[in-house]
Design an enzyme around this catalytic site. Sequence first.
Site, PDB file in Angstrom:
ATOM      1  N   ASP A  14       0.712  -1.491  -0.037  1.00  0.00           N
ATOM      2  CA  ASP A  14      -0.052  -0.011   0.055  1.00  0.00           C
ATOM      3  C   ASP A  14       0.804   1.196   0.055  1.00  0.00           C
ATOM      4  OD1 ASP A  14      -2.248  -1.879   0.050  1.00  0.00           O
ATOM      5  OD2 ASP A  14      -2.177  -1.695   2.420  1.00  0.00           O
ATOM      6  N   GLU A  15       2.258   1.234  -0.606  1.00  0.00           N
ATOM      7  CA  GLU A  15       2.797   2.383  -0.723  1.00  0.00           C
ATOM      8  C   GLU A  15       2.408   3.446  -1.476  1.00  0.00           C
ATOM      9  OE1 GLU A  15       3.966  -0.804  -1.218  1.00  0.00           O
ATOM     10  OE2 GLU A  15       5.352  -1.439   0.398  1.00  0.00           O
ATOM     11  N   GLY A  16       1.488   2.852  -2.548  1.00  0.00           N
ATOM     12  CA  GLY A  16       0.950   3.936  -3.534  1.00  0.00           C
ATOM     13  C   GLY A  16       1.474   3.516  -4.897  1.00  0.00           C
ATOM     14  N   LYS A  17       1.824   1.924  -5.104  1.00  0.00           N
ATOM     15  CA  LYS A  17       2.265   1.408  -6.401  1.00  0.00           C
ATOM     16  C   LYS A  17       1.242   1.719  -7.727  1.00  0.00           C
ATOM     17  CE  LYS A  17       2.393  -2.445  -4.215  1.00  0.00           C
ATOM     18  NZ  LYS A  17       2.107  -2.079  -2.787  1.00  0.00           N
ATOM     19  N   GLY A  18       0.129   1.780  -7.341  1.00  0.00           N
ATOM     20  CA  GLY A  18      -1.041   1.959  -8.462  1.00  0.00           C
ATOM     21  C   GLY A  18      -0.760   3.417  -8.983  1.00  0.00           C
ATOM     22  N   GLY A  41      -4.491  -4.158  -3.743  1.00  0.00           N
ATOM     23  CA  GLY A  41      -5.441  -3.266  -3.908  1.00  0.00           C
ATOM     24  C   GLY A  41      -4.818  -1.982  -4.503  1.00  0.00           C
ATOM     25  N   HIS A  42      -4.663  -1.725  -5.945  1.00  0.00           N
ATOM     26  CA  HIS A  42      -3.896  -0.442  -6.333  1.00  0.00           C
ATOM     27  C   HIS A  42      -4.693   0.611  -6.618  1.00  0.00           C
ATOM     28  CE1 HIS A  42      -0.191  -3.363  -7.118  1.00  0.00           C
ATOM     29  NE2 HIS A  42      -0.576  -3.462  -5.796  1.00  0.00           N
ATOM     30  N   GLN A 223       2.034  -6.153  -3.340  1.00  0.00           N
ATOM     31  CA  GLN A 223       2.528  -6.066  -1.893  1.00  0.00           C
ATOM     32  C   GLN A 223       3.652  -5.377  -1.562  1.00  0.00           C
ATOM     33  OE1 GLN A 223       1.493  -9.553  -3.281  1.00  0.00           O
ATOM     34  NE2 GLN A 223      -0.386  -8.614  -2.972  1.00  0.00           N
ATOM     35  N   THR A 238       3.009 -12.614   2.758  1.00  0.00           N
ATOM     36  CA  THR A 238       2.052 -13.278   1.700  1.00  0.00           C
ATOM     37  C   THR A 238       2.885 -14.424   0.910  1.00  0.00           C
ATOM     38  OG1 THR A 238       1.015 -12.855  -0.268  1.00  0.00           O
ATOM     39  CG2 THR A 238       3.006 -11.906  -0.288  1.00  0.00           C
ATOM     40  N   ALA A 298      -7.641  -0.974   0.756  1.00  0.00           N
ATOM     41  CA  ALA A 298      -8.237  -0.855  -0.618  1.00  0.00           C
ATOM     42  C   ALA A 298      -9.173  -1.999  -1.022  1.00  0.00           C
ATOM     43  CB  ALA A 298      -7.278  -0.372  -1.559  1.00  0.00           C
ATOM     44  N   VAL A 412       2.833  14.088  -3.398  1.00  0.00           N
ATOM     45  CA  VAL A 412       2.265  15.198  -2.453  1.00  0.00           C
ATOM     46  C   VAL A 412       0.446  15.078  -2.297  1.00  0.00           C
ATOM     47  CG1 VAL A 412       4.132  16.414  -2.254  1.00  0.00           C
ATOM     48  CG2 VAL A 412       2.362  17.056  -3.977  1.00  0.00           C
ATOM     49  N   GLY A 413       0.165  14.212  -3.157  1.00  0.00           N
ATOM     50  CA  GLY A 413      -1.290  13.775  -2.985  1.00  0.00           C
ATOM     51  C   GLY A 413      -1.882  12.630  -4.053  1.00  0.00           C
TER      52      GLY A 413
HETATM   53  P1  GDP Z   1      -0.774   0.274  -3.610  1.00  0.00           P
HETATM   54  O1  GDP Z   1      -1.526  -0.744  -3.206  1.00  0.00           O
HETATM   55  O2  GDP Z   1       0.692   0.354  -3.439  1.00  0.00           O
HETATM   56  O3  GDP Z   1      -1.194   0.728  -4.960  1.00  0.00           O
HETATM   57  O4  GDP Z   1      -1.303   1.640  -2.506  1.00  0.00           O
HETATM   58  P2  GDP Z   1      -2.942   1.646  -2.213  1.00  0.00           P
HETATM   59  O5  GDP Z   1      -3.667   1.959  -3.461  1.00  0.00           O
HETATM   60  O6  GDP Z   1      -3.483   0.251  -1.614  1.00  0.00           O
HETATM   61  O7  GDP Z   1      -2.783   2.622  -1.157  1.00  0.00           O
HETATM   62  C1  GDP Z   1      -2.337   4.084  -1.203  1.00  0.00           C
HETATM   63  C2  GDP Z   1      -3.338   5.107  -0.901  1.00  0.00           C
HETATM   64  O8  GDP Z   1      -2.725   6.423  -0.792  1.00  0.00           O
HETATM   65  C3  GDP Z   1      -4.443   5.166  -2.004  1.00  0.00           C
HETATM   66  O9  GDP Z   1      -5.735   5.609  -1.382  1.00  0.00           O
HETATM   67  C4  GDP Z   1      -3.905   6.363  -2.790  1.00  0.00           C
HETATM   68  O10 GDP Z   1      -4.841   6.799  -3.617  1.00  0.00           O
HETATM   69  C5  GDP Z   1      -3.351   7.143  -1.784  1.00  0.00           C
HETATM   70  N1  GDP Z   1      -2.133   7.993  -2.354  1.00  0.00           N
HETATM   71  C6  GDP Z   1      -0.917   7.811  -3.062  1.00  0.00           C
HETATM   72  N2  GDP Z   1      -0.348   8.724  -3.093  1.00  0.00           N
HETATM   73  C7  GDP Z   1      -0.552   9.545  -2.149  1.00  0.00           C
HETATM   74  C8  GDP Z   1      -0.126  10.837  -1.800  1.00  0.00           C
HETATM   75  O11 GDP Z   1       0.998  11.431  -2.280  1.00  0.00           O
HETATM   76  N3  GDP Z   1      -0.676  11.473  -0.811  1.00  0.00           N
HETATM   77  C9  GDP Z   1      -1.981  11.272  -0.259  1.00  0.00           C
HETATM   78  N4  GDP Z   1      -2.714  12.006   0.529  1.00  0.00           N
HETATM   79  N5  GDP Z   1      -2.496   9.943  -0.748  1.00  0.00           N
HETATM   80  C10 GDP Z   1      -1.865   9.135  -1.784  1.00  0.00           C
HETATM   81  P1  IMO Z   2      -0.848  -4.124  -2.165  1.00  0.00           P
HETATM   82  O1  IMO Z   2      -0.569  -4.701  -3.626  1.00  0.00           O
HETATM   83  C1  IMO Z   2      -1.052  -4.520   2.158  1.00  0.00           C
HETATM   84  C2  IMO Z   2      -1.049  -8.462   3.642  1.00  0.00           C
HETATM   85  C3  IMO Z   2      -2.587  -9.164   4.591  1.00  0.00           C
HETATM   86  C4  IMO Z   2      -1.568 -10.061   5.235  1.00  0.00           C
HETATM   87  C5  IMO Z   2      -0.626 -10.852   4.560  1.00  0.00           C
HETATM   88  C6  IMO Z   2      -0.976 -11.956   3.819  1.00  0.00           C
HETATM   89  O2  IMO Z   2      -2.084  -3.522  -2.173  1.00  0.00           O
HETATM   90  O3  IMO Z   2       0.296  -3.487  -1.531  1.00  0.00           O
HETATM   91  P2  IMO Z   2      -2.717 -12.588   1.777  1.00  0.00           P
HETATM   92  O4  IMO Z   2      -4.029 -12.560   1.369  1.00  0.00           O
HETATM   93  O5  IMO Z   2      -1.441 -12.628   0.788  1.00  0.00           O
HETATM   94  O6  IMO Z   2      -2.647 -14.176   2.567  1.00  0.00           O
HETATM   95  O7  IMO Z   2      -2.340 -11.895   3.098  1.00  0.00           O
HETATM   96  O8  IMO Z   2      -0.281  -9.926   3.672  1.00  0.00           O
HETATM   97  N1  IMO Z   2      -1.179  -7.995   2.073  1.00  0.00           N
HETATM   98  C7  IMO Z   2      -1.161  -6.802   2.113  1.00  0.00           C
HETATM   99  N2  IMO Z   2      -0.806  -5.712   2.856  1.00  0.00           N
HETATM  100  N3  IMO Z   2      -1.190  -4.391   0.809  1.00  0.00           N
HETATM  101  C8  IMO Z   2      -1.257  -5.538   0.016  1.00  0.00           C
HETATM  102  O9  IMO Z   2      -1.249  -5.606  -1.448  1.00  0.00           O
HETATM  103  C9  IMO Z   2      -1.430  -6.617   0.570  1.00  0.00           C
HETATM  104  N4  IMO Z   2      -1.449  -8.103   0.247  1.00  0.00           N
HETATM  105  C10 IMO Z   2      -1.437  -8.766   1.061  1.00  0.00           C
HETATM  106  O10 IMO Z   2      -3.097  -8.142   4.975  1.00  0.00           O
HETATM  107  O11 IMO Z   2      -1.153  -9.411   6.311  1.00  0.00           O
HETATM  108 MG    MG Z   3      -2.957  -1.631  -1.717  1.00  0.00          MG
END
Ligand code: GDP
Ligand code: IMO
Ligand code: MG
Length: 422
Positions: A14-18, A41-42, A223, A238, A298, A412-413
Amino acid sequence: MKKVDVVLGLQWGDEGKGKVVDVLTPGYDVVARFQGGPNAGHSIHFAGDSFVLHTVPSGIFRDGSVNIIGNGVVIDPVILMEEIAAIEAKGVDVASRLRIAKRANLILPTHRALDAANEAAKGKSKIGSTLKGIGPAYTDKIARTGLRVGDITSDNFTARYEALKASHMGTLKQLNYEADITEYEKKWMEAVEALRRFEFIDNEVVVNRYLAGDTAILAEGAQGSLLDIDFGTYPFVTSSNTLCAGACTGLGVAPSAIGNVLGIFKAYCTRVGSGPFPTELNDEVGETLRQIGHEFGATTGRPRRTGWLDLVALKYTVMMNGATSLIMMKCDVMNDFDTVKAAVGYKVNGQEIDWFPYEANDVAVEPVYKEFKGWKADTSKCRTYDELPQELKDYIKFIEDYTGVPVSIISVGPDRSETIYR
Ligand code: GDP
Ligand code: IMO
Ligand code: MG
């Protein structure tokens, strides 16, 4: 001969890969997901709209892009078809942009039931899985009993499905887990049929031909590195290699064909699910990060655990990925903080160490913090590096010096436009 650039998460996901992949796609012809499945969830935001992608690569919204779901991914046809329908509803011709690896393993309805059964059996030591069937699907892959996308078109697909399902049902019975998969199975069979209209490919051949033809490819990880099956906080991880090495096995490219490795991290840390998190904040600051950062899953909607940036962990994952540059996300979330902290060491059993310890599950890991002055400015309006407040620049400089890798993009957003390139 082109090389594959890789975008991956350096923390717990969930670092913001999407967002980053969507932003970078105009510089590439092809985007390819290399591991994970619908546990991911990207999120992508543009033009006032937002999407969450689970299996489809995050380049799908860019005209002219080819998007490959690689052999390292595990696919749930139901979730994939729902995703495709949502993208098509936005007027995107998905079939012309999407290719699916024949070698990608399928997640069966019974894999989902097994995931739930395994978690239930763990009692208090639950992993906190997304329950999408990831672990059981990869288990079958490694056990050489899985079904793959390329099998869908074979005559004996149904028979093989039934045999695997029967074996899973036996295991579920042993676990005393009652699973009614009737409804999901019906949807699954329909989705498998619907998938046939997409192009199934030998992705290793296609990808290497692209490279030979000087076509630019961006590989998208899912992940994060600390959830890697080998180097993450096992067993709270995972079931795939989320590290850069996973791009080689998940797409069929040689290590020598990897170019830039773009490592993404948030200006702080989050984690969903169980497992060690040395800099976790179970206090008001943690709650503030969660609320301002909208730190809710997400995929599952679960509240994410939050904490300060962990530079010890970051340096560890930078090392294993060979990150060539860093992308720092969500700086705006800490705009109002008086003080920002980052872990620069750990104390374990009274001793100070500067690496992520194997023992992290069992012993107390106490972070040693460095404090930074907060930037107290609305960074979300900044569009150039020069416009950023000096305190944030100092924070970035420290991270670069600590990790030895430059920060090349600052976010920054959530929107495409809220991105600063250096
Ligand atoms: P991913 O799994 O790495 O793609 O990340 P997620 O989408 O699960 O979570 C990142 C969340 O942060 C999403 O809701 C994005 O819309 C949001 N996001 C991404 N970049 C930024 C940023 O620079 N600032 C803020 N406030 N939100 C961001
Ligand atoms: P993205 O790509 C954050 C976590 C789960 C759990 C562990 C194992 O959006 O960054 P699993 O369903 O793989 O058996 O779960 O890994 N996890 C994630 N956490 N972002 C994800 O994907 C994740 N995919 C799995 O919460 O702790
Ligand atoms: Mg995610």
